[in-house]
Design a protein around this motif. Sequence first.
Motif, mmCIF file in Angstrom:
data_model
loop_
_atom_site.group_PDB
_atom_site.id
_atom_site.type_symbol
_atom_site.label_atom_id
_atom_site.label_comp_id
_atom_site.label_asym_id
_atom_site.label_seq_id
_atom_site.Cartn_x
_atom_site.Cartn_y
_atom_site.Cartn_z
ATOM 1 N N GLN B 33 34.947 -86.364 65.841
ATOM 2 C CA GLN B 33 34.492 -86.401 64.460
ATOM 3 C C GLN B 33 33.633 -85.163 64.229
ATOM 4 O O GLN B 33 32.944 -84.694 65.135
ATOM 5 C CB GLN B 33 33.662 -87.668 64.192
ATOM 6 N N TYR B 35 30.620 -83.589 61.617
ATOM 7 C CA TYR B 35 29.610 -83.901 60.613
ATOM 8 C C TYR B 35 28.941 -82.612 60.179
ATOM 9 O O TYR B 35 28.808 -81.666 60.960
ATOM 10 C CB TYR B 35 28.539 -84.837 61.188
ATOM 11 N N GLN B 37 25.293 -81.244 58.360
ATOM 12 C CA GLN B 37 23.928 -81.581 57.962
ATOM 13 C C GLN B 37 23.356 -80.401 57.188
ATOM 14 O O GLN B 37 23.100 -79.336 57.755
ATOM 15 C CB GLN B 37 23.076 -81.884 59.192
ATOM 16 N N HIS B 42 20.675 -85.168 56.037
ATOM 17 C CA HIS B 42 21.132 -85.938 57.173
ATOM 18 C C HIS B 42 22.610 -85.656 57.413
ATOM 19 O O HIS B 42 23.304 -85.172 56.508
ATOM 20 C CB HIS B 42 20.915 -87.438 56.924
ATOM 21 N N PRO B 43 23.117 -85.925 58.626
ATOM 22 C CA PRO B 43 24.531 -85.657 58.902
ATOM 23 C C PRO B 43 25.447 -86.463 57.998
ATOM 24 O O PRO B 43 25.215 -87.652 57.758
ATOM 25 C CB PRO B 43 24.680 -86.075 60.359
ATOM 26 N N PHE B 45 29.628 -87.247 57.407
ATOM 27 C CA PHE B 45 30.951 -87.203 58.018
ATOM 28 C C PHE B 45 31.885 -86.283 57.235
ATOM 29 O O PHE B 45 31.948 -86.330 56.001
ATOM 30 C CB PHE B 45 31.517 -88.623 58.048
ATOM 31 N N GLN B 48 37.934 -86.664 60.994
ATOM 32 C CA GLN B 48 38.179 -87.180 62.338
ATOM 33 C C GLN B 48 39.566 -86.750 62.808
ATOM 34 O O GLN B 48 40.520 -86.750 62.038
ATOM 35 C CB GLN B 48 38.085 -88.712 62.340
ATOM 36 N N PHE B 88 28.009 -80.568 63.458
ATOM 37 C CA PHE B 88 28.032 -81.321 64.710
ATOM 38 C C PHE B 88 29.422 -81.882 64.964
ATOM 39 O O PHE B 88 30.052 -82.419 64.050
ATOM 40 C CB PHE B 88 27.078 -82.521 64.653
ATOM 41 N N PHE B 101 27.179 -87.032 70.504
ATOM 42 C CA PHE B 101 27.118 -85.941 69.549
ATOM 43 C C PHE B 101 26.979 -84.627 70.310
ATOM 44 O O PHE B 101 26.373 -84.568 71.379
ATOM 45 C CB PHE B 101 25.914 -86.103 68.612
#
Lengths: 113, 111
Positions: B33, B35, B37, B42-43, B45, B48, B88, B101
């Motif tokens: 996945q 992400y 930020q 905040h992270p 999504f 995937q 990430f 992560f």
Amino acid sequence: DVKVTQSSRYLVKRTGEKVFLECVQDMDHENMFWYRQDPGLGLRLIYFSYDVKMKEKGDIPEGYSVSREKKERFSLILESASTNQTSMYLCASRWAGGYNEQFFGPGTRLTVL
Amino acid sequence: GQQVMQIPQYQHVQEGEDFTTYCNSSTTLSNIQWYKQRPGGHPVFLIQLVKSGEVKKQKRLTFQFGEAKKNSSLHITATQTTDVGTYFCAGWRDTGNQFYFGTGTSLTVIP
């Protein structure tokens, strides 16, 4: 929209104090997570919970405990805060099963003096 | 030690240049996945990938999952200032119920 909220955005505590960080999600997610984020280390998993009253240690559980008495709420507890626990703490939740994405709260920046 | 490493840790690019971050796991992953930020955020999504060798695109972003399912990459074509943030990767370990992560790559885009 999924909403994950955390009790504080910023928190300053003294060494030795007991600290409670609260996380609430409104989407009936089974799984909840607590991470700490530090520069260069990414997100490291402290604890996670598959469901109510269930908890599993993550990669760095030392110095922390958790509580999940209700499905929507996951609490992170620092029994005796230390300066090396100064960090950004992120809570996340997701539906159980498969590889479902995680939804994050805004984070709590904790400073321990 | 850290299970999922990302390189580079930091990247500064001129607006319009391309950017790539690489994600490398010490173990085989069931999925990857990604992400993003934003600064102060905040992270969130992005996408995937599950299959070996899978490639997915989202506008200027191209995501790839390695054949051995131990690495992944995110490539951004012609960066814009809205791409600023930390990216990430994350994934479930193929054996055992563990989710990791990556260490993250912080992207700065200079206008």
